[in-house]
Design an enzyme around this catalytic site. Structure first.
Site, PDB file in Angstrom:
ATOM      1  CB  THR A   9      -0.893   0.022   1.254  1.00  0.00           C
ATOM      2  OG1 THR A   9      -1.668  -1.179   1.285  1.00  0.00           O
ATOM      3  CG2 THR A   9      -1.823   1.219   1.225  1.00  0.00           C
TER       4      THR A   9
ATOM      5  CE  LYS B 271      -5.139  -0.889   1.657  1.00  0.00           C
ATOM      6  NZ  LYS B 271      -5.530  -2.132   2.266  1.00  0.00           N
TER       7      LYS B 271
ATOM      8  CE  LYS C 240       1.623   2.428   4.101  1.00  0.00           C
ATOM      9  NZ  LYS C 240       1.947   1.079   3.657  1.00  0.00           N
TER      10      LYS C 240
HETATM   11  P1  NAD Z   1       5.776  -6.007   7.321  1.00  0.00           P
HETATM   12  O1  NAD Z   1       6.576  -4.889   7.917  1.00  0.00           O
HETATM   13  O2  NAD Z   1       5.412  -7.162   8.163  1.00  0.00           O
HETATM   14  O3  NAD Z   1       6.532  -6.580   6.025  1.00  0.00           O
HETATM   15  C1  NAD Z   1       7.325  -5.810   5.161  1.00  0.00           C
HETATM   16  C2  NAD Z   1       8.577  -6.642   4.856  1.00  0.00           C
HETATM   17  O4  NAD Z   1       9.375  -5.938   3.897  1.00  0.00           O
HETATM   18  C3  NAD Z   1       9.468  -6.862   6.095  1.00  0.00           C
HETATM   19  O5  NAD Z   1       9.714  -8.252   6.264  1.00  0.00           O
HETATM   20  C4  NAD Z   1      10.750  -6.092   5.755  1.00  0.00           C
HETATM   21  O6  NAD Z   1      11.915  -6.703   6.300  1.00  0.00           O
HETATM   22  C5  NAD Z   1      10.732  -6.159   4.250  1.00  0.00           C
HETATM   23  N1  NAD Z   1      11.527  -5.153   3.579  1.00  0.00           N
HETATM   24  C6  NAD Z   1      11.584  -3.824   3.836  1.00  0.00           C
HETATM   25  N2  NAD Z   1      12.413  -3.220   2.954  1.00  0.00           N
HETATM   26  C7  NAD Z   1      12.877  -4.198   2.130  1.00  0.00           C
HETATM   27  C8  NAD Z   1      13.749  -4.212   1.002  1.00  0.00           C
HETATM   28  N3  NAD Z   1      14.300  -3.088   0.564  1.00  0.00           N
HETATM   29  N4  NAD Z   1      13.999  -5.387   0.413  1.00  0.00           N
HETATM   30  C9  NAD Z   1      13.431  -6.526   0.855  1.00  0.00           C
HETATM   31  N5  NAD Z   1      12.591  -6.590   1.906  1.00  0.00           N
HETATM   32  C10 NAD Z   1      12.325  -5.434   2.528  1.00  0.00           C
HETATM   33  O7  NAD Z   1       4.477  -5.315   6.703  1.00  0.00           O
HETATM   34  P2  NAD Z   1       3.121  -6.038   6.225  1.00  0.00           P
HETATM   35  O8  NAD Z   1       2.126  -5.984   7.325  1.00  0.00           O
HETATM   36  O9  NAD Z   1       3.462  -7.326   5.567  1.00  0.00           O
HETATM   37  O10 NAD Z   1       2.615  -4.984   5.129  1.00  0.00           O
HETATM   38  C11 NAD Z   1       3.188  -4.902   3.832  1.00  0.00           C
HETATM   39  C12 NAD Z   1       2.366  -3.938   3.003  1.00  0.00           C
HETATM   40  O11 NAD Z   1       1.009  -4.400   2.938  1.00  0.00           O
HETATM   41  C13 NAD Z   1       2.310  -2.515   3.578  1.00  0.00           C
HETATM   42  O12 NAD Z   1       2.348  -1.594   2.522  1.00  0.00           O
HETATM   43  C14 NAD Z   1       0.976  -2.484   4.300  1.00  0.00           C
HETATM   44  O13 NAD Z   1       0.433  -1.163   4.379  1.00  0.00           O
HETATM   45  C15 NAD Z   1       0.140  -3.384   3.393  1.00  0.00           C
HETATM   46  N6  NAD Z   1      -1.020  -4.037   4.047  1.00  0.00           N
HETATM   47  C16 NAD Z   1      -0.886  -4.644   5.254  1.00  0.00           C
HETATM   48  C17 NAD Z   1      -1.985  -5.244   5.850  1.00  0.00           C
HETATM   49  C18 NAD Z   1      -1.880  -5.948   7.192  1.00  0.00           C
HETATM   50  O14 NAD Z   1      -2.928  -6.284   7.770  1.00  0.00           O
HETATM   51  N7  NAD Z   1      -0.682  -6.194   7.723  1.00  0.00           N
HETATM   52  C19 NAD Z   1      -3.226  -5.245   5.185  1.00  0.00           C
HETATM   53  C20 NAD Z   1      -3.326  -4.657   3.935  1.00  0.00           C
HETATM   54  C21 NAD Z   1      -2.208  -4.037   3.375  1.00  0.00           C
END
Ligand code: NAD
Length: 297
Positions: free
Chosen positions: A96, A168, A243
């Protein structure tokens, strides 16, 4: 079976990548956090030493990263996914992020690209029941459809580059305002001597009905599965809602539009976040409202 590079194996990315493996795809994953890689390897995935290595030879490259700056760096930066992937690869960003960065990345990556943010949370990611909101060319969407279908149940092609992120932002702005007004009504009911259950029985069958009320009811009782019944454990966290509301306000500002309720919702969630409640489900905003939060000046 497709060769897929998957970058970002966090709370959402890890189960999404596992579902691609279970669908029979050949998935090579990368994350900057080593523990994420070992979990992915245990699930049967192939671990890459870098994002570029995950993209090398891939037909599809999926990113699931925190926010716009990480996506821009991962795709367009030196050693980025765009340059490392084959010329015919499709880049699918499921993170997102802001609409402007999504459009910038699509325009500059030199590859077929989609923005495909999701709703459904970690439970939807685990169960492969996510909703995908997709922006990008129709023919690229059609090519990516089998990949997205392995991770989600509802797919909506919303339009050109950035349209998925726009959908979204609009959806979550509506959700936040619905949750706040539902919580306000529950608090008003308390003050007026009306039970939560009585208000729920009426509003869930009347014009006050909303998903915030019937699926995520912000008080314990009427909806047993709602986070209010388990101490507001998320669910969908306040931090993520704050966010997303910031992204919605950035999108509104980019077209010179005032969204008064969206702006107020953003300021209320920002305050709740600043007070240290980012880890609570977003329905816990009722606690702020009970505390008598006034509209920001
Ligand atoms: P998270 O922080 O658990 O996962 C993100 C991952 O990206 C982490 O493991 C981090 O180490 C990795 N990362 C960061 N920079 C990196 C890079 N340069 N190279 C490789 N890996 C890298 O977050 P999440 O909850 O999985 O959310 C991910 C996305 O999905 C976000 O944009 C969030 O807004 C969106 N989202 C999350 C949810 C939810 O319920 N968690 C729901 C809908 C959307």
């Amino acid at each position: 079976m497709a060769r897929i590079g998957f970058v970002g194996l966090g709370k959402m990315g890890a189960p999404m990548a596992r579902n691609l493996l279970q669908a029979g795809h050949d998935v090579t994953g990368f994350d900057v956090v080593p523990a994420a890689l070992s979990g992915f390897a245990a699930a049967g995935g192939t671990v890459a030493a870098s994002a570029a290595a995950a993209a090398s030879g891939a037909e599809f490259v999926v990113t699931m990263l925190p926010a716009g700056p990480q996506v821009r760096d991962a795709v367009l930066g030196p050693q980025g996914l765009a340059a490392a992937s084959p010329a015919g690869a499709v880049l699918i960003d499921c993170s997102t992020i802001d609409v402007a960065t999504a459009r910038e990345v699509a325009a500059q990556c030199g590859r077929a690209a989609l923005d495909a943010p999701v709703s459904g949370g970690t439970m939807g990611a685990e169960a492969a029941t996510l909703t995908f909101m997709v922006g990008g060319p129709e023919e690229v969407y059609a090519r990516a459809h089998p990949i997205l279908s392995a991770m989600g149940r509802t797919l909506v092609h919303c339009g050109g580059a950035g349209a998925g992120q726009a959908a979204k932002a609009c959806n979550n702005m509506m959700l936040a305002a619905n949750m706040i007004i539902t919580a306000e009504a529950m608090v008003l009911a308390e003050k007026l001597g009306l039970t939560h259950q009585a208000l729920f029985e009426v509003a869930s069958r009347s014009s006050g009905q909303s998903w915030a009320l019937t699926s995520y009811c912000p008080v314990p009782g009427p909806v047993p599965a709602s986070p209010a019944n388990r101490g507001y454990a998320p669910g969908f966290s306040t931090a993520l809602m704050a966010k997303d509301l910031g992204l919605a306000q950035a999108a509104a500002a980019s077209v010179g539009l005032a969204t008064p309720l969206g702006a107020l919702a953003q300021s209320l969630y920002a305050r709740f976040l600043e007070e240290g409640h980012g880890g609570l489900d977003f329905s816990a905003i009722i606690q702020l409202l009970r505390g008598g939060a006034s509209a920001p000046g």
